[in-house]
Scaffold this active site. Structure first.
Site, mmCIF file in Angstrom:
data_model
loop_
_atom_site.group_PDB
_atom_site.id
_atom_site.type_symbol
_atom_site.label_atom_id
_atom_site.label_comp_id
_atom_site.label_asym_id
_atom_site.label_seq_id
_atom_site.Cartn_x
_atom_site.Cartn_y
_atom_site.Cartn_z
ATOM 1 N N ARG A 81 0.828 -1.202 0.000
ATOM 2 C CA ARG A 81 0.000 0.000 0.000
ATOM 3 C C ARG A 81 0.865 1.257 0.000
ATOM 4 N NH1 ARG A 81 -1.914 2.450 4.398
ATOM 5 N NH2 ARG A 81 -1.859 0.552 5.653
ATOM 6 N N TYR B 234 -13.773 16.754 -16.993
ATOM 7 C CA TYR B 234 -14.326 15.403 -17.091
ATOM 8 C C TYR B 234 -15.506 15.264 -16.117
ATOM 9 C CZ TYR B 234 -14.516 10.359 -16.162
ATOM 10 O OH TYR B 234 -14.929 9.072 -15.949
ATOM 11 N N ASP C 230 -4.950 18.294 -15.245
ATOM 12 C CA ASP C 230 -5.224 16.938 -15.699
ATOM 13 C C ASP C 230 -4.789 16.864 -17.159
ATOM 14 O OD1 ASP C 230 -6.275 14.569 -16.663
ATOM 15 O OD2 ASP C 230 -8.105 14.691 -15.476
ATOM 16 N N LYS D 190 -5.834 5.431 -19.757
ATOM 17 C CA LYS D 190 -6.117 5.847 -21.127
ATOM 18 C C LYS D 190 -4.906 5.611 -22.032
ATOM 19 C CE LYS D 190 -10.165 7.096 -19.564
ATOM 20 N NZ LYS D 190 -10.050 7.050 -18.118
#
Length: 395
Positions: free
Chosen positions: A54, A107, A179, A204
């Site tokens: 983690r 987005y 972004d 993406k």
């Protein structure tokens, strides 16, 4: 007592004079240290190594280093998704009483985070037209701590007044988070233009094969970087080692894929503009794009791999378009090696109020295309069939 070694004991990793050419996949959740002093040194950062997945693992570190190279960054953090990266960047830095100002064409899930979630934690939010730095100047408050931008908006492909907004952020002492998923570092490197934080949905085109869900966030300031990292670790935004391994494999061909897809996108945009029933086409380097001059100034000839267009008609015509070319994947994603078509009104922006969608031009006839690397003549043929099918349906 048996002299047979226990099968439960881990077998040491084979060592040799050679090394693997391909990065090994390391799914281990936990890492053993020889003693408490060594473990302390690892947590203090004076000794290299890993402790618990983690908090970081080899495959995430290798992938982050690759994206750092592309973005001109240091110490980037890989997260479990693109929205995890957005959330870590915002929640790791902002506190109750702060204000964040975002572009009004972000987005869809970023818009939801801004409009519905941050307010619950005492963080004020507002939106402004990202194509106009004056609109941002008017919306800034004394408590504004961060601006969140997309260079090219998703899905309307509007080009931000980046230089103006970046200058404004510097002048007012406001953090600028970008972004860069749509534009990618192949098209634009935000750190070179004044950004403080850069975010990606690695899912993406960086990974490029629709088989890994990941995000990335990097900050110039080491203190910001640590705050974002700590929040991501505390809230468990862990990236899967396997997904990181897949994304690293994909990123080796990123530049080749991007350049081919970009060339296809420019050609497809010009073709769509000739088809009866297509009301408008949006592609940054086309002369009829509303932000054409700014796009050329900011991006040069890099129009990107995304095209948006609007057809005559509504939902019935939209349904007919997607059914008219079944070879084109109708899917709410982007950046795959193959072309995908999405319908923002029923996917990314379905939770955005109708009036707000209409204000930025997202109608029932509006489509976003993530252009892949197929033969361009094949794509032209498929879209010709799809648009014709849509217009054969009576309104």
């Amino acid at each position: 007592m048996s002299d047979t070694p226990s099968l439960i004991r881990r077998t040491p990793w084979p060592q040799g004079a050679s090394r693997p050419v391909v990065t090994p996949l390391q799914p281990s959740v936990v890492y053993a240290s020889p003693d408490p002093d060594t473990l302390d040194a690892q947590y203090l950062g004076t000794n290299p190594g890993f402790t618990y997945a983690r908090e970081g693992h080899p495959n995430a570190e290798v992938l982050a280093a690759k994206i750092d190279m592309l973005e001109g960054a240091e110490g980037g953090i890989v997260t479990g998704s693109g929205m995890a990266a957005v959330t870590a960047a915002l929640m790791g830095v902002l506190s109750a009483g702060d204000h964040i100002l975002g572009g009004d064409q972000l987005y869809g899930r970023s818009l939801r985070l801004m409009s519905q979630d941050l307010n619950r934690f005492g963080i004020a939010t507002s939106l402004a037209d990202s194509t106009d730095a004056r609109a941002f100047a008017a919306a800034i408050r004394p408590e504004t701590k961060m601006i969140l931008l997309e260079v090219v908006s998703n899905p309307t492909l509007r080009v931000a007044d980046f230089e103006g907004i970046a200058a404004l952020a510097r002048e007012r002492g406001i953090l600028l988070a970008v972004d860069n998923t749509f534009t990618t570092p192949r098209g634009f490197r935000p750190f070179d233009h004044g950004a403080d934080i850069v975010i990606h949905s690695v899912t993406k085109i960086l990974a490029g094969h629709s088989d890994a869900t990941l995000g990335y966030v990097a900050a110039k300031d080491p203190a910001l970087r640590k705050a974002i990292y700590d929040f991501a670790v505390t809230t468990g935004m862990t990236a899967s080692p396997f997904d990181c391994w897949l994304a690293e494999r994909g990123i080796y061909t990123f530049e080749l894929r991007y350049d081919r897809a970009e060339a296809n996108a420019a050609a497809l945009a010009d073709h769509l503009a000739t088809l009866p029933g297509v009301r408008k086409v949006l592609y940054p380097t086309r002369a009829d794009h509303p932000d054409h001059n700014r796009a050329v100034s900011l991006l040069g000839a890099r129009g990107g791999h995304m095209v948006s267009f609007e057809i005559e008609g509504g939902r019935a015509q939209a349904n007919a378009l997607t059914r008219g070319a079944p070879e084109l994947a109708f899917a709410p994603t982007l950046g795959d090696i193959g072309t995908t078509v999405s319908h923002p009104a029923s996917s990314s922006h379905r939770n955005v109020p109708l009036e707000a969608r209409a204000a930025v031009g997202i109608t029932e006839g509006f489509f976003r295309v993530s252009v892949g690397v197929e033969d361009i003549e094949l794509l032209k043929s498929e879209f010709t069939k799809a648009v014709a099918a849509s217009q054969a349906v009576r309104a």
